[in-house]
Design an enzyme around this catalytic site. Structure first.
Site, PDB file in Angstrom:
ATOM      1  N   CYS A   2     -31.767 -12.909   2.307  1.00 45.02           N
ATOM      2  CA  CYS A   2     -32.515 -12.326   3.599  1.00 45.02           C
ATOM      3  C   CYS A   2     -32.097 -11.523   3.915  1.00 45.02           C
ATOM      4  O   CYS A   2     -32.095 -10.459   4.304  1.00 45.02           O
ATOM      5  CB  CYS A   2     -31.957 -13.255   5.332  1.00 45.02           C
ATOM      6  SG  CYS A   2     -32.637 -13.553   6.278  1.00 45.02           S
ATOM      7  N   GLU A 106     -39.738 -14.024   3.247  1.00 35.48           N
ATOM      8  CA  GLU A 106     -39.842 -13.549   1.909  1.00 35.48           C
ATOM      9  C   GLU A 106     -40.140 -14.081   1.254  1.00 35.48           C
ATOM     10  O   GLU A 106     -41.654 -14.399   0.898  1.00 35.48           O
ATOM     11  CB  GLU A 106     -38.288 -15.180   1.803  1.00 35.48           C
ATOM     12  CG  GLU A 106     -37.539 -15.612   0.030  1.00 35.48           C
ATOM     13  CD  GLU A 106     -36.406 -13.884  -0.227  1.00 35.48           C
ATOM     14  OE1 GLU A 106     -37.241 -13.105  -0.681  1.00 35.48           O
ATOM     15  OE2 GLU A 106     -35.502 -14.589   0.587  1.00 35.48           O
TER      16      GLU A 106
END
Length: 238
Positions: A2, A106
């Site tokens: 992340c 992402e």
């Protein structure tokens, strides 16, 4: 992993949602939170037991570090082996926290380019990401408080984008994670159900640190994602 996330809700709403005690921090929204930037974190006060919401810097600096230069490398903590890793084991035992987020980004390899995706809870509720925090005394004697987000193996949906994802804790797990109730915090480090997530393609400019506006979470009209990664955003009017 992340490496970017967004938090657009104002502190007042977050304080109500996470049931934190005053004072209320004055912190602006961000649609592109990046490592080494400050963001809001929920911590439990060791004496009063109350939850508090306040800004910490993203990128853990261990208490024993000689300097803060490696902070960005510790933006994430892998759940596997977290109780043994020197950078995280003490924080995992004593300083666990919740990292509020409206969603995270992402990048998925699609042909010769990487397409960014936003991932949020389909319900539109804030995410409570499992985090660790630490205090490090700077050369001038002041304390720098930092945090890291814990990641785990991706669920079936997130795996279509990336093989890792942050640990998203449901409300029922918050007391055990924060140390308010008995429980095994290690057992809480698991992927969230795939059906809980909404995922949609967003503009490539999210990859630039300087970009920070609500348009970053809007659907990229030129993207052609697979159906599994083309959910409606919970933040857009239906």
């Amino acid at each position: 992993m992340c490496g970017r996330y967004f938090l657009q809700r104002e502190p007042q709403r977050l304080a109500e949602y996470f049931e934190t005690a005053p004072p209320l921090p004055n912190h602006p929204p961000s649609w592109n939170v990046a490592p080494t930037q400050d963001s809001l974190v929920v911590r439990r006060h060791p004496e009063s037991g109350a939850r508090h919401l306040g800004p910490l810097r993203w990128g853990l600096v261990p208490r024993w570090a000689k300097d803060a230069s490696g902070a960005a490398k510790l933006m994430n903590a892998r759940s596997e082996g977290i109780t043994e890793k020197p950078s995280f084991r003490e924080a995992f035992a004593r300083r666990r926290c919740l990292v509020p987020a409206d969603g995270f980004y992402e990048w998925r390899q699609e042909g010769t380019r990487k397409q960014p995706y936003a991932v949020a809870l389909a319900s539109g509720e804030p995410m409570a990401l499992a985090g660790l925090w630490e205090g490090w005394q700077q050369p001038d004697g002041t304390w720098l408080r930092t945090f890291s987000i814990i990641t785990t193996a991706a669920n079936a949906k997130q795996a279509l984008v990336h093989h890792r994802m942050p640990v998203i804790l449901p409300r029922a797990d918050w007391p055990a994670w924060l140390g308010e109730a008995e429980g095994d915090p290690l057992a809480l480090l698991r992927p969230s159900p795939a059906g809980d997530l909404a995922c949609w393609p967003v503009p490539a400019r999210v990859g630039r640190f300087a970009e920070n506006d609500a348009g970053l979470i809007a659907r990229d009209p030129e993207a052609q994602p697979p159906p599994e990664l083309d959910d409606p955003s919970p933040y857009e009017p239906r």
